[in-house]
Design a protein around this motif. Structure first.
Motif, PDB file in Angstrom:
ATOM      1  N   LEU A   8     -31.068 -98.989 -55.645  1.00  0.00           N
ATOM      2  CA  LEU A   8     -31.720-100.253 -55.314  1.00  0.00           C
ATOM      3  C   LEU A   8     -31.525-101.212 -56.514  1.00  0.00           C
ATOM      4  O   LEU A   8     -32.188-101.072 -57.551  1.00  0.00           O
ATOM      5  N   ALA A   9     -30.576-102.144 -56.374  1.00  0.00           N
ATOM      6  CA  ALA A   9     -30.268-103.148 -57.424  1.00  0.00           C
ATOM      7  C   ALA A   9     -29.941-104.442 -56.715  1.00  0.00           C
ATOM      8  O   ALA A   9     -28.778-104.700 -56.361  1.00  0.00           O
ATOM      9  N   PRO A  10     -30.946-105.269 -56.465  1.00  0.00           N
ATOM     10  CA  PRO A  10     -30.751-106.410 -55.559  1.00  0.00           C
ATOM     11  C   PRO A  10     -29.995-107.581 -56.171  1.00  0.00           C
ATOM     12  O   PRO A  10     -29.609-108.506 -55.431  1.00  0.00           O
ATOM     13  N   HIS A  11     -29.792-107.640 -57.502  1.00  0.00           N
ATOM     14  CA  HIS A  11     -29.176-108.818 -58.098  1.00  0.00           C
ATOM     15  C   HIS A  11     -27.710-108.584 -58.452  1.00  0.00           C
ATOM     16  O   HIS A  11     -27.360-107.519 -58.977  1.00  0.00           O
ATOM     17  N   GLY A  12     -26.892-109.575 -58.150  1.00  0.00           N
ATOM     18  CA  GLY A  12     -25.496-109.557 -58.563  1.00  0.00           C
ATOM     19  C   GLY A  12     -24.745-108.384 -57.958  1.00  0.00           C
ATOM     20  O   GLY A  12     -25.000-107.957 -56.840  1.00  0.00           O
ATOM     21  N   ARG A  13     -23.796-107.851 -58.771  1.00  0.00           N
ATOM     22  CA  ARG A  13     -22.956-106.734 -58.320  1.00  0.00           C
ATOM     23  C   ARG A  13     -23.416-105.425 -58.935  1.00  0.00           C
ATOM     24  O   ARG A  13     -22.678-104.449 -58.995  1.00  0.00           O
ATOM     25  N   ASP A  14     -24.681-105.372 -59.416  1.00  0.00           N
ATOM     26  CA  ASP A  14     -25.172-104.146 -60.062  1.00  0.00           C
ATOM     27  C   ASP A  14     -25.073-102.932 -59.133  1.00  0.00           C
ATOM     28  O   ASP A  14     -24.658-101.852 -59.551  1.00  0.00           O
ATOM     29  N   ALA A  15     -25.481-103.104 -57.883  1.00  0.00           N
ATOM     30  CA  ALA A  15     -25.489-101.963 -56.955  1.00  0.00           C
ATOM     31  C   ALA A  15     -24.093-101.413 -56.743  1.00  0.00           C
ATOM     32  O   ALA A  15     -23.869-100.192 -56.755  1.00  0.00           O
ATOM     33  N   GLN A  16     -23.102-102.307 -56.594  1.00  0.00           N
ATOM     34  CA  GLN A  16     -21.741-101.840 -56.340  1.00  0.00           C
ATOM     35  C   GLN A  16     -21.179-101.132 -57.577  1.00  0.00           C
ATOM     36  O   GLN A  16     -20.444-100.133 -57.461  1.00  0.00           O
ATOM     37  N   VAL A  17     -21.510-101.649 -58.755  1.00  0.00           N
ATOM     38  CA  VAL A  17     -21.000-101.023 -59.988  1.00  0.00           C
ATOM     39  C   VAL A  17     -21.596 -99.626 -60.147  1.00  0.00           C
ATOM     40  O   VAL A  17     -20.907 -98.666 -60.473  1.00  0.00           O
ATOM     41  N   ILE A  18     -22.931 -99.529 -59.955  1.00  0.00           N
ATOM     42  CA  ILE A  18     -23.587 -98.208 -60.080  1.00  0.00           C
ATOM     43  C   ILE A  18     -22.996 -97.218 -59.083  1.00  0.00           C
ATOM     44  O   ILE A  18     -22.689 -96.074 -59.422  1.00  0.00           O
ATOM     45  N   GLU A  19     -22.815 -97.669 -57.842  1.00  0.00           N
ATOM     46  CA  GLU A  19     -22.258 -96.781 -56.804  1.00  0.00           C
ATOM     47  C   GLU A  19     -20.869 -96.331 -57.182  1.00  0.00           C
ATOM     48  O   GLU A  19     -20.500 -95.162 -57.037  1.00  0.00           O
ATOM     49  N   SER A  20     -20.044 -97.244 -57.727  1.00  0.00           N
ATOM     50  CA  SER A  20     -18.669 -96.899 -58.101  1.00  0.00           C
ATOM     51  C   SER A  20     -18.649 -95.843 -59.188  1.00  0.00           C
ATOM     52  O   SER A  20     -17.879 -94.876 -59.126  1.00  0.00           O
ATOM     53  N   VAL A  21     -19.548 -96.011 -60.164  1.00  0.00           N
ATOM     54  CA  VAL A  21     -19.579 -95.050 -61.280  1.00  0.00           C
ATOM     55  C   VAL A  21     -19.986 -93.664 -60.782  1.00  0.00           C
ATOM     56  O   VAL A  21     -19.364 -92.650 -61.132  1.00  0.00           O
ATOM     57  N   LEU A  22     -21.041 -93.611 -59.958  1.00  0.00           N
ATOM     58  CA  LEU A  22     -21.552 -92.292 -59.506  1.00  0.00           C
ATOM     59  C   LEU A  22     -20.617 -91.613 -58.512  1.00  0.00           C
ATOM     60  O   LEU A  22     -20.508 -90.385 -58.490  1.00  0.00           O
ATOM     61  N   ARG A  23     -19.954 -92.401 -57.706  1.00  0.00           N
ATOM     62  CA  ARG A  23     -19.026 -91.790 -56.744  1.00  0.00           C
ATOM     63  C   ARG A  23     -17.850 -91.146 -57.468  1.00  0.00           C
ATOM     64  O   ARG A  23     -17.292 -90.153 -56.982  1.00  0.00           O
ATOM     65  N   ARG A  24     -17.431 -91.738 -58.618  1.00  0.00           N
ATOM     66  CA  ARG A  24     -16.353 -91.107 -59.369  1.00  0.00           C
ATOM     67  C   ARG A  24     -16.756 -89.711 -59.849  1.00  0.00           C
ATOM     68  O   ARG A  24     -15.905 -88.858 -60.068  1.00  0.00           O
ATOM     69  N   ASP A  25     -18.069 -89.492 -59.985  1.00  0.00           N
ATOM     70  CA  ASP A  25     -18.558 -88.168 -60.404  1.00  0.00           C
ATOM     71  C   ASP A  25     -18.807 -87.244 -59.194  1.00  0.00           C
ATOM     72  O   ASP A  25     -19.352 -86.155 -59.347  1.00  0.00           O
ATOM     73  N   GLY A  26     -18.427 -87.708 -57.996  1.00  0.00           N
ATOM     74  CA  GLY A  26     -18.519 -86.873 -56.798  1.00  0.00           C
ATOM     75  C   GLY A  26     -19.877 -86.892 -56.126  1.00  0.00           C
ATOM     76  O   GLY A  26     -20.181 -86.022 -55.294  1.00  0.00           O
ATOM     77  N   MET A  27     -20.742 -87.837 -56.490  1.00  0.00           N
ATOM     78  CA  MET A  27     -22.075 -87.900 -55.901  1.00  0.00           C
ATOM     79  C   MET A  27     -22.054 -88.728 -54.613  1.00  0.00           C
ATOM     80  O   MET A  27     -21.317 -89.701 -54.493  1.00  0.00           O
ATOM     81  N   GLU A  28     -22.901 -88.323 -53.680  1.00  0.00           N
ATOM     82  CA  GLU A  28     -23.070 -89.073 -52.429  1.00  0.00           C
ATOM     83  C   GLU A  28     -24.090 -90.170 -52.685  1.00  0.00           C
ATOM     84  O   GLU A  28     -25.236 -89.896 -53.093  1.00  0.00           O
ATOM     85  N   CYS A  29     -23.721 -91.405 -52.455  1.00  0.00           N
ATOM     86  CA  CYS A  29     -24.573 -92.540 -52.786  1.00  0.00           C
ATOM     87  C   CYS A  29     -24.847 -93.385 -51.551  1.00  0.00           C
ATOM     88  O   CYS A  29     -24.044 -93.432 -50.612  1.00  0.00           O
TER      89      CYS A  29
END
Length: 556
Positions: A8-29
């Motif tokens: 939950l990151a409602p401002h800017g592109r924070d949510a997409q960046v966080i999701e991109s980082v965690l998905r590279r580690d194989g996590m379901e987001c």
């Protein structure tokens, strides 16, 4: 669901960046658009939540606070909060919101991707251990419930077993008493079976004697010119007929056979049976007969009906030890369904039957009489006969007022009296000039002589044989127009003889003359219509021979 990371990151592109980082580690987001969406997904299940501090600016959402307060004992949901770099100390409200989250990791932005992945993995592992604790607690609770259920079952089984053991002695004593009563009934039943066999044998021999006497009396009545001699023979014939009725009643008691339904006029049967009922119930009981005005025809076994009426009359007599009234009524009924029925009722003024046992009176071996005074089969025979005849049997009783047993049968239409006359008019003559030939096979010489002389008197040509073997020899000489055989004969009986005869001539007309037989076997072999009961008179003999010949000609 429980392995997801909610973002939950409602401002800017924070949510997409966080999701991109965690998905590279194989996590379901899963990125949630607002607090309501986060709560909906959180209820479905998740491993951790990554949110930015801006979400908490207005304080912790009430629904999230309620969720955290009501977590089960095994749960301490982990959060990863991405905080803003603060130049000054955080406000009191922001501090309270962070504290209310409970299990959290705070990372200041900008955050290194490796640090974010490490924090997320740590939260993921913490939540996995919580889920494992939940499974263990569930297993423990399940095992506890199983143990409690087993304990309850064990206690119940112990209680049941204790109750069984406590009542075992009482049951044993009752079983001993029941066994003694059953043994007494078995002895009584065996005695009746032996009496039945003896009675059947005596009645068969007696029927042969009656038959010979009856036929010779008829010869005298036909041939005697002296009227007094003819009257003597007629009176003697009436006594023979009474003896024949008595042996028929004895045979109905002793034989095990299928029913032989015939058209009977019930009023006539009741009238003929009245004398025997009066003798059976004794002088203390007044017998009344109330017959319907019209003829009451029914298709039933006459001997079994007579036995049923006698059974009911004897039961009524036993219920009136000091005397009373016995009334036999016949009525013609028409039900709501339009079916016409014949009703026969036997009413007494005896002691009546207690209501508690009225449902058992038709049960086999049930009796209220003392040991040795009754078998409990009388009303059972009545009920079985009525049911097998397509009718019904009912009982109505009140203590101190008496009992009424009611039988109902389907009403039948009487056969036209002119139908059987045609065969008797032939008197041994066929359409050609050749006389009809009958082969008589009978082991009793007196009976055989009576039958053969009667057939000759009726203008039939007759050959005779004294047993099955000589009968087969006569058959091989030439085929007669009709074969007439006794049932009980030495060597081969009548059924075996007829079976052998039909191996030679399959279509030969057959009459079975018998005073006693396994009627089921005879019926299967020759049919109900081909059985001639001894003793019979010349008219019955003539009609039976003519009917059998006519029936076979029609079939041909």
């Amino acid at each position: 669901m429980e392995g997801r990371v909610l973002i939950l990151a409602p401002h800017g592109r924070d949510a997409q960046v966080i999701e991109s980082v965690l998905r590279r580690d194989g996590m379901e987001c899963l990125v949630c658009g607002d607090g309501a969406a986060l709560m909906s997904e959180l209820q479905a299940g998740a491993a951790t939540v990554v949110l930015t501090e801006e979400v908490l600016a207005g304080g912790l959402d009430e629904s999230l606070r309620d969720y955290l307060e009501h977590q089960p004992a095994w749960s301490d949901f982990p959060f990863v909060v991405l905080a803003m770099r603060q130049a000054v100390r955080r406000s009191e409200r922001a501090m309270v919101s962070l504290q209310e989250l409970g299990n959290l990791v705070i990372l200041e932005r900008p955050v290194n991707p490796q640090t974010l992945m490490s924090a997320a993995r740590s939260a993921f592992r913490a939540r996995a251990r919580q889920y494992a604790s939940r499974r263990h607690l569930t297993d423990i609770e399940s095992a506890k419930q199983t143990v409690e259920q087993l304990n309850a079952d064990l206690e119940s089984r112990i209680a049941e077993r204790t109750s069984d053991l406590a009542g075992a002695n009482d049951r044993l004593m009752r079983e001993i008493g029941d066994r003694e009563r059953i043994q007494s009934k078995v002895v009584q039943s065996q005695k009746l079976e032996a009496i039945g066999r003896l009675t059947g044998g005596i009645a068969h021999d007696f029927n042969n004697l009656l038959h010979a006497v009856s036929m010779n009396l008829q010869f005298i009545m036909r041939l005697a010119e002296d009227k007094r001699l003819s009257d003597y023979a007629r009176r003697a014939k009436e006594s023979v007929d009474r003896g024949a009725r008595l042996t028929a009643q004895l045979l109905s008691f002793s034989r095990a056979q299928s029913l032989l339904p015939r058209l009977h006029e019930v009023n006539t049967m009741v009238g003929n049976l009245r004398e025997l009922i009066e003798v059976s119930v004794g002088s203390k009981v007044q017998v009344h007969v109330d017959l319907c005005a019209d003829e009451a025809w029914a298709l039933l076994d006459g001997a079994q009906l007579e036995m049923a009426l006698l059974n009911m009359a004897v039961n009524s007599r036993d219920a009136m030890p000091d005397g009373g009234h016995l009334t036999i009524r016949t009525r013609l009924l028409e039900g709501a369904d339009g079916k016409r029925r014949v009703q026969i009722s036997v009413q007494d003024t005896g002691c009546g039957i207690p209501e508690a046992i009225q449902s058992k009176v038709f049960d086999p071996f049930f009796t209220t009489k003392a040991d040795g005074e009754g078998t409990g089969l009388g009303l059972s025979q009545v009920y079985g006969f009525a049911s097998q005849s397509g009718g019904s049997a009912e009982i109505h009783s009140r203590e101190g007022e008496g009992t009424t047993v009611t039988l109902q049968f389907a009403r039948a239409t009487p056969a036209a009296e002119s139908a059987p006359a045609a065969p008797s008019q032939n008197n041994g003559a066929t359409t050609s000039s050749k006389r009809t030939e009958v082969l008589v096979v009978e082991d009793d010489e007196a009976v055989r002589r009576g039958i053969t002389e009667g057939l000759r008197l009726l203008n039939y040509s007759v050959r005779e044989a004294s047993d099955g073997e000589s009968g087969l020899r006569e058959l091989r000489r030439r085929m007669p127009d009709l074969l007439m055989a006794d049932y009980l004969m030495p060597g081969m009986n009548g059924a075996e003889f007829i079976a052998a005869a039909r191996q030679i001539y399959p279509e030969i007309p057959v009459l079975m003359a018998t005073g006693y037989a396994d009627m089921a076997e005879v019926e299967r072999l020759v049919g109900v219509q081909s059985v001639l009961k001894k003793p019979f008179d010349l008219e019955t003999l003539n009609a039976a021979v003519g009917s059998e010949l006519a029936r076979c000609r029609v079939q041909a």
